[in-house]
Write a protein that holds these residues in place. Sequence first.
Motif, PDB file in Angstrom:
ATOM      1  N   UNK A  58       9.285   9.750  70.676  1.00 61.99           N
ATOM      2  CA  UNK A  58      10.243  10.351  71.606  1.00 61.99           C
ATOM      3  C   UNK A  58      10.278  11.868  71.428  1.00 61.99           C
ATOM      4  N   UNK A  59      10.315  12.341  70.196  1.00 62.83           N
ATOM      5  CA  UNK A  59      10.338  13.778  69.916  1.00 62.83           C
ATOM      6  C   UNK A  59       9.055  14.434  70.422  1.00 62.83           C
ATOM      7  N   UNK A  60       7.910  13.809  70.168  1.00 58.94           N
ATOM      8  CA  UNK A  60       6.629  14.347  70.636  1.00 58.94           C
ATOM      9  C   UNK A  60       6.603  14.429  72.162  1.00 58.94           C
ATOM     10  N   UNK A  61       7.132  13.415  72.820  1.00 58.43           N
ATOM     11  CA  UNK A  61       7.202  13.415  74.282  1.00 58.43           C
ATOM     12  C   UNK A  61       8.091  14.557  74.782  1.00 58.43           C
ATOM     13  N   UNK A  62       9.230  14.757  74.137  1.00 57.61           N
ATOM     14  CA  UNK A  62      10.143  15.823  74.541  1.00 57.61           C
ATOM     15  C   UNK A  62       9.522  17.193  74.300  1.00 57.61           C
ATOM     16  N   UNK A  63       8.809  17.356  73.195  1.00 54.42           N
ATOM     17  CA  UNK A  63       8.153  18.627  72.901  1.00 54.42           C
ATOM     18  C   UNK A  63       7.059  18.923  73.916  1.00 54.42           C
ATOM     19  N   UNK A  64       6.279  17.913  74.290  1.00 58.87           N
ATOM     20  CA  UNK A  64       5.217  18.091  75.277  1.00 58.87           C
ATOM     21  C   UNK A  64       5.811  18.482  76.631  1.00 58.87           C
ATOM     22  N   UNK A  65       6.885  17.829  76.999  1.00 62.11           N
ATOM     23  CA  UNK A  65       7.553  18.134  78.265  1.00 62.11           C
ATOM     24  C   UNK A  65       8.113  19.555  78.255  1.00 62.11           C
ATOM     25  N   UNK A  66       8.642  19.974  77.134  1.00 62.79           N
ATOM     26  CA  UNK A  66       9.181  21.315  76.986  1.00 62.79           C
ATOM     27  C   UNK A  66       8.069  22.363  77.114  1.00 62.79           C
ATOM     28  N   UNK A  67       6.905  22.090  76.548  1.00 62.11           N
ATOM     29  CA  UNK A  67       5.777  23.017  76.642  1.00 62.11           C
ATOM     30  C   UNK A  67       5.287  23.123  78.080  1.00 62.11           C
ATOM     31  N   UNK A  68       5.258  22.022  78.808  1.00 59.02           N
ATOM     32  CA  UNK A  68       4.848  22.049  80.206  1.00 59.02           C
ATOM     33  C   UNK A  68       5.811  22.923  81.021  1.00 59.02           C
ATOM     34  N   UNK A  69       7.092  22.748  80.765  1.00 59.37           N
ATOM     35  CA  UNK A  69       8.094  23.536  81.490  1.00 59.37           C
ATOM     36  C   UNK A  69       8.015  25.007  81.157  1.00 59.37           C
ATOM     37  N   UNK A  70       7.682  25.343  79.932  1.00 60.40           N
ATOM     38  CA  UNK A  70       7.577  26.745  79.515  1.00 60.40           C
ATOM     39  C   UNK A  70       6.373  27.426  80.142  1.00 60.40           C
ATOM     40  N   UNK A  71       5.306  26.663  80.387  1.00 60.80           N
ATOM     41  CA  UNK A  71       4.098  27.232  80.987  1.00 60.80           C
ATOM     42  C   UNK A  71       4.239  27.436  82.484  1.00 60.80           C
ATOM     43  N   UNK A  72       5.130  26.668  83.117  1.00 56.81           N
ATOM     44  CA  UNK A  72       5.302  26.744  84.571  1.00 56.81           C
ATOM     45  C   UNK A  72       5.997  28.013  84.995  1.00 56.81           C
TER      46      UNK A  72
END
Length: 72
Positions: A58-72
């Motif tokens: 769950x934490x890894x999924x949230x971190x990946x999602x956060x990185x995607x949002x930061x790149x957008x």
Amino acid sequence: MTTAHDPCAFCERFKATLRTDLAPGYGWCTAWDRATPWDGQIGVLFKEARDRAPRARYVAQQQAQQQVLEKA
């Protein structure tokens, strides 16, 4: 020197699926009876969860999602 601590998501009192009306990345803290972000600062009532593997996913999924949002 700073020490890394586990986020709220690794506390047994953090329930990611307890309520469906919370914003993405938030869970329900049963210790404080309030919505809490998965990466929130742990408090004095932190109790390490036994089911660490699903929480780590769950934490890894949230971190990946956060990185995607930061790149957008």
